[in-house]
Design an enzyme around this catalytic site. Structure first.
Site, PDB file in Angstrom:
ATOM      1  N   HIS A 143     -13.260 -12.608  24.409  1.00 43.26           N
ATOM      2  CA  HIS A 143     -13.315 -11.208  24.828  1.00 43.26           C
ATOM      3  C   HIS A 143     -14.237 -10.428  23.910  1.00 43.26           C
ATOM      4  O   HIS A 143     -14.566 -10.848  22.800  1.00 43.26           O
ATOM      5  CB  HIS A 143     -11.918 -10.574  24.816  1.00 43.26           C
ATOM      6  CG  HIS A 143     -11.304 -10.473  23.449  1.00 43.26           C
ATOM      7  ND1 HIS A 143     -10.823 -11.573  22.772  1.00 43.26           N
ATOM      8  CD2 HIS A 143     -11.114  -9.410  22.625  1.00 43.26           C
ATOM      9  CE1 HIS A 143     -10.349 -11.188  21.588  1.00 43.26           C
ATOM     10  NE2 HIS A 143     -10.520  -9.879  21.467  1.00 43.26           N
ATOM     11  N   ARG A 148      -7.853  -4.638  11.795  1.00 41.07           N
ATOM     12  CA  ARG A 148      -9.089  -4.317  12.500  1.00 41.07           C
ATOM     13  C   ARG A 148      -9.338  -2.816  12.481  1.00 41.07           C
ATOM     14  O   ARG A 148      -8.423  -2.020  12.720  1.00 41.07           O
ATOM     15  CB  ARG A 148      -9.006  -4.787  13.959  1.00 41.07           C
ATOM     16  CG  ARG A 148     -10.324  -4.646  14.731  1.00 41.07           C
ATOM     17  CD  ARG A 148     -10.168  -5.121  16.151  1.00 41.07           C
ATOM     18  NE  ARG A 148      -9.701  -4.069  17.044  1.00 41.07           N
ATOM     19  CZ  ARG A 148      -9.353  -4.252  18.314  1.00 41.07           C
ATOM     20  NH1 ARG A 148      -9.421  -5.472  18.840  1.00 41.07           N
ATOM     21  NH2 ARG A 148      -8.932  -3.245  19.055  1.00 41.07           N
ATOM     22  N   HIS A 161     -15.584 -12.736  20.958  1.00 42.31           N
ATOM     23  CA  HIS A 161     -14.869 -13.466  19.918  1.00 42.31           C
ATOM     24  C   HIS A 161     -13.553 -14.035  20.449  1.00 42.31           C
ATOM     25  O   HIS A 161     -13.076 -13.652  21.528  1.00 42.31           O
ATOM     26  CB  HIS A 161     -14.650 -12.617  18.661  1.00 42.31           C
ATOM     27  CG  HIS A 161     -13.954 -11.315  18.903  1.00 42.31           C
ATOM     28  ND1 HIS A 161     -14.574 -10.223  19.463  1.00 42.31           N
ATOM     29  CD2 HIS A 161     -12.676 -10.920  18.656  1.00 42.31           C
ATOM     30  CE1 HIS A 161     -13.724  -9.215  19.552  1.00 42.31           C
ATOM     31  NE2 HIS A 161     -12.561  -9.617  19.078  1.00 42.31           N
ATOM     32  N   ASP A 221     -14.154  -6.498  22.338  1.00 33.01           N
ATOM     33  CA  ASP A 221     -13.069  -5.545  22.135  1.00 33.01           C
ATOM     34  C   ASP A 221     -13.128  -4.361  23.096  1.00 33.01           C
ATOM     35  O   ASP A 221     -14.155  -3.679  23.224  1.00 33.01           O
ATOM     36  CB  ASP A 221     -13.101  -5.009  20.693  1.00 33.01           C
ATOM     37  CG  ASP A 221     -12.552  -6.010  19.688  1.00 33.01           C
ATOM     38  OD1 ASP A 221     -11.768  -6.892  20.090  1.00 33.01           O
ATOM     39  OD2 ASP A 221     -12.901  -5.904  18.494  1.00 33.01           O
TER      40      ASP A 221
END
Length: 314
Positions: free
Chosen positions: A106, A276, A261, A108
């Site tokens: 995906h 994150r 990622h 983000d």
């Protein structure tokens, strides 16, 4: 390669070492716990434009320090449109194995109108083995496409949403996982993005698809899945992937506009925790200049739309 920069009162030097031919570089010689001068930030941005993902080791950062570092690249988003932040840190998302794993490819938050431009991940708890993060170069994937397929992809737009079984079918979830999904979809989003996105700084074209891309505009679900799977197979070619094995006190900065990622679930359920922080992004644009558009869901509480300064563009 050593990058040396001179400012009126100081000189900054840091080392850039490629990790693979197509993606990834390791940066050394910088203290990320201190504010960086504008020339250094610009040089990091240039390295990111080239390598797509940068790894910093031996970093001495807490949540506040990670936010301060990320903020040098633009205004921060909140942690997530629907998932709760770290307590007391509204811009920090805990990526915690105890709350589920992100073992699907995906980019983000592509289900909102302006997904983050860059993401930072900082290692908090690292399993003794496994737990790597894979990051793929979507620009290299686009260049790998045979010419007829490349021209076809240029014409396509895709609906991205957080409200479908992109990773695990609903019926296979346990109660805890069902509750997490309910939180994740508590606000339902649908946004249409170009399948081929033009990077606003470099002009590179990249495949902008991944796990939240549900279907191609104008095609059936079955037709869409075959086309998306075909294009995705170019993104995930081994040559296009950085496989990063985490150690304590590391930070990875990656360009969310032109990468995907995947968190590898290969650590036997042991604790794994990354934090994150993401930087607000611009609205994606296709090769003919048309912007993405929203169908459902207001994400204004999550992110403002980044305005790119002319000096940032190459």
């Amino acid at each position: 390669m050593t990058v040396t920069l001179s400012a009126p009162a100081t000189s900054t030097a840091f080392d850039v070492q490629k990790v693979t031919a197509r993606i990834g570089a390791q940066i050394s010689g910088l203290d990320l716990s201190r504010p960086l001068d504008a020339d250094t930030v610009a040089a990091i941005r240039a390295a990111l434009n080239e390598h797509k993902a940068l790894v910093f080791t031996g970093v001495d950062l807490d949540d506040e320090g990670q936010q301060r570092f990320a903020r040098q690249f633009g205004e921060l988003t909140t942690a997530h449109p629907t998932v709760p932040a770290v307590e007391g840190a509204p811009n920090v998302l805990p990526v915690d194995s105890e709350k589920g794993v992100a073992n699907h490819w995906h980019t983000d938050v592509t289900f909102v109108l302006n997904p983050p431009q860059v993401s930072t991940l900082r290692s908090i708890v690292v399993p003794p083995y496994g737990g790597e993060t894979l990051i793929a170069n979507a620009a290299a994937a686009y260049r790998d496409l045979p010419e007829p397929l490349r021209h076809f992809a240029d014409t396509l737009w895709a609906v991205h949403t957080n409200d479908y079984d992109y990773a695990v079918p609903q019926e296979s979830l346990d109660e805890e996982a069902r509750q997490r999904r309910e939180v994740f979809t508590s606000i339902k989003y649908q946004t249409v993005h170009p399948v081929v996105r033009v990077h606003p700084l470099t002009g590179e074209r990249g495949l902008f698809i991944g796990g939240f891309a549900q279907r191609i505009v104008g095609l059936s679900a079955g037709e869409s899945r075959k086309i998306l799977d075909l294009l995705q197979s170019y993104v995930t070619r081994p040559e296009n992937i950085l496989r990063w094995r985490w150690s304590p006190n590391q930070l990875v900065l990656f360009d969310n506009r032109i990468t995907q990622h995947y968190a590898v679930d290969n650590y036997d359920g042991l604790p794994r925790r990354l934090n994150r922080v993401t930087v607000a992004g611009d609205i994606p644009v296709g090769i003919e200049g048309g912007p993405s558009y929203s169908i459902k869901g207001d994400a204004s509480h999550y992110s403002s739309v980044a305005e790119l300064a002319a000096t940032q563009r190459q």
